[in-house]
Design an enzyme around this catalytic site. Structure first.
Site, PDB file in Angstrom:
ATOM      1  N   GLU A   1       0.832  -1.208   0.000  1.00 15.38           N
ATOM      2  CA  GLU A   1       0.000   0.000   0.000  1.00 15.38           C
ATOM      3  C   GLU A   1       0.867   1.259   0.000  1.00 15.38           C
ATOM      4  OE1 GLU A   1      -3.001  -0.248  -0.718  1.00 15.38           O
ATOM      5  OE2 GLU A   1      -3.278  -2.398  -0.336  1.00 15.38           O
TER       6      GLU A   1
ATOM      7  N   HIS B   1       1.560   2.225  -3.565  1.00 14.25           N
ATOM      8  CA  HIS B   1       0.468   3.025  -4.135  1.00 14.25           C
ATOM      9  C   HIS B   1       0.578   4.479  -3.665  1.00 14.25           C
ATOM     10  CE1 HIS B   1      -1.829  -0.071  -6.115  1.00 14.25           C
ATOM     11  NE2 HIS B   1      -2.011  -0.788  -5.022  1.00 14.25           N
TER      12      HIS B   1
ATOM     13  N   GLU C   1      -0.327  -0.896  -9.819  1.00 14.34           N
ATOM     14  CA  GLU C   1       0.076  -2.148  -9.173  1.00 14.34           C
ATOM     15  C   GLU C   1       1.547  -2.473  -9.429  1.00 14.34           C
ATOM     16  OE1 GLU C   1      -1.535  -3.663  -6.958  1.00 14.34           O
ATOM     17  OE2 GLU C   1      -3.489  -2.710  -7.230  1.00 14.34           O
TER      18      GLU C   1
END
Length: 501
Positions: free
Chosen positions: A267, A270, A296
């Site tokens: 995460e 991201h 991704e």
């Protein structure tokens, strides 16, 4: 009216649109992270009402006229401004035939789906989600039918929404290439691989310690703390409301500390994308327009290519032992590296190893392609899921909570899952280009990730929102998607790890 005046007026409307979009996003974040179970339905209803107002703004005569004029004649626009106009026009064109009533219906179904899915997952009762699931698929197909642009199949439209320019045939070929080399390698590991110590992987690790480690990892990746929030949720995700408000979520398991480590790294990848696009993109409504596969790429890059590397483990293991006291005092760096890279068939995608992960994605791709295209019904999904897990991974699915209900994605949209596997392949292809410029893992061994972030900002983040996936990977690496880099990487890594002949 001059083009500059048109652009100024359009940007003014977009500022109001952005307020509604951010408000909806924050309500969604609240619903998934901290709303009580009994409040989820009302939160979804509130979001649907705001969605009505958003639909009015994005379909107002003034907005449509300005957007159409600038799309038809972009003279005077910068490349970034033209990109924003083109993308906004594409989005409007796909939705221009939606009535306010239909848009409201879509929002209501989508917002109800999260609560129904959560209740179904927590009780392992697929029946609680099945009807809403069918409604989600139906409204998705009806939305595609309303588009003037026609596609070879419903699922092709979903792919194009996630990975512009990609086709079902390209994805079929891509997954076939992965399957042809991953499955034999997994069988070799099972037949010949050396045993790996893993007794320490389930030792209880207090959640406050895990949270402290998460914050340290996010800072190590290079995230700005003053523009970051870390919270927990059932299914981790990352969202943002501009470069200065990025929100990361994780899920702590007291008896599986490593789950949170790699969720946080994933995460955090991201979040790095969200914090580090060029300021010009944010100022001109052109940020966060990259494909899901591009996104991704970075999350999987930090989770696996960096996070599961021996060099990173050598750096992080002493910190782990220091922060957790005696819990992992008897675990060597090498033992930790081997344990976090154990390859074995498993049930849960987000907990799976780097080698078998793409098989989990392939199962989802094959199933959602069929139910979106109408080849199977929602009644058939659980049994088909279980059969494919048995065929591809050799595991029995004990219940739907650990089966077809484990992911939140089918409450929202379809065509996202292939992006994870594409990200794996793009990531290694980018790594090989990066390694031509500097000693990537030499820096990782010393805990210096700033050079990686600088390179990504210059070569990857700076162009992603302006390009199709194919244009993007070619600009970075000089060639189109080539899964051989990823497959060679897996074979080299796991042959050494398991001491295969």
């Amino acid at each position: 009216m001059s083009d500059n005046n048109k652009l100024s007026q359009l940007w003014e409307i977009l500022e109001e649109i952005d307020v509604y979009q951010r408000s909806l996003g924050k309500l969604s974040f609240d619903m998934e992270c901290c709303a009580p179970p009994e409040g989820i339905e009302k939160a979804g209803a509130d979001m649907a009402v705001l969605g009505k107002q958003l639909h009015k703004l994005t379909n107002s005569p003034e907005y449509v006229e300005l957007l159409g004029a600038l799309h038809a004649d972009p003279a005077g626009l910068t490349p970034v401004q033209k990109n924003a106009v083109d993308r906004l026009y594409d989005r409007w064109e796909k939705q221009k035939n939606f009535t306010p009533e239909f848009a409201y219906e879509m929002d209501c179904i989508a917002n109800k789906a999260y609560g129904d899915w959560l209740a179904a997952k927590q009780t392992a009762d697929y029946a609680k989600f099945k009807d809403t699931f069918a409604a989600c698929i139906d409204v998705t197909r009806r939305a595609i039918d309303l588009r003037e642009r026609k596609y070879p199949s419903y699922y092709t439209a979903c792919i194009d929404d996630n990975e512009r320019g990609m086709t079902e045939q390209q994805l079929d070929d891509f997954f076939a290439a992965l399957k042809n080399r991953i499955v034999p390698l997994m069988k070799r590991i099972q037949a010949e691989g050396k045993p790996i110590r893993e007794d320490f992987m389930s030792r209880p690790c207090p959640i406050p310690l895990q949270e402290e480690l998460s914050r340290w990892l996010l800072e190590l990746e290079g995230l700005r703390k003053s523009a970051l929030v870390l919270m927990t949720t059932e299914h981790p995700f990352t969202t943002n409301f501009g470069a200065n408000d990025v929100r990361v979520t994780t899920h702590y398991h007291e008896d599986s500390f490593i789950s949170n480590v790699f969720t946080t790294l994933h995460e955090g990848g991201h979040a790095l994308f969200m914090q580090n696009e060029p300021e010009e993109f944010y100022a001109n409504h052109s940020s966060d327009l990259m494909s899901n596969g591009m996104h991704e790429t970075i999350s999987r890059f930090y989770e696996n290519i960096i996070g599961r590397s021996e060099e990173f483990i050598q750096f992080v293991a002493p910190v782990l032992r220091e922060k957790t006291g005696e819990i992992f005092a008897d675990v060597t760096d090498r033992e930790l590296y081997e344990a976090v890279n154990i390859a074995r068939p498993s049930l849960i995608r987000t907990e799976s190893d780097e080698l078998t992960y793409c098989l989990h994605v392939m199962i989802r791709y094959e199933i959602e392609k069929d139910f979106v295209n109408g080849k199977i019904t929602v009644d058939e999904v659980p049994a088909l899921w279980n059969a494919k897990y048995k065929e591809y991974l050799g595991v029995d699915v004990p219940d739907d909570s650990q089966g077809c209900l484990q992911d939140v994605h089918w409450t929202m949209s379809y065509g996202y899952f292939p992006s994870y596997a594409l990200g794996n392949a793009y990531g290694v292809q980018i790594l090989r280009t990066m390694q031509k410029n500097f000693d990537v893992f030499g820096e990782v061994r010393q805990g210096r990730l700033d050079g990686i972030l600088r390179w990504l900002k210059e070569r990857v983040f700076s162009c992603a929102s302006l390009l199709t996936p194919d244009e993007w990977i070619r600009q970075i690496t000089g060639e189109g998607l080539n899964p051989d880099y990823f497959l060679d990487y897996l074979e080299e890594k796991y042959t050494k790890l398991y001491e295969l002949n």
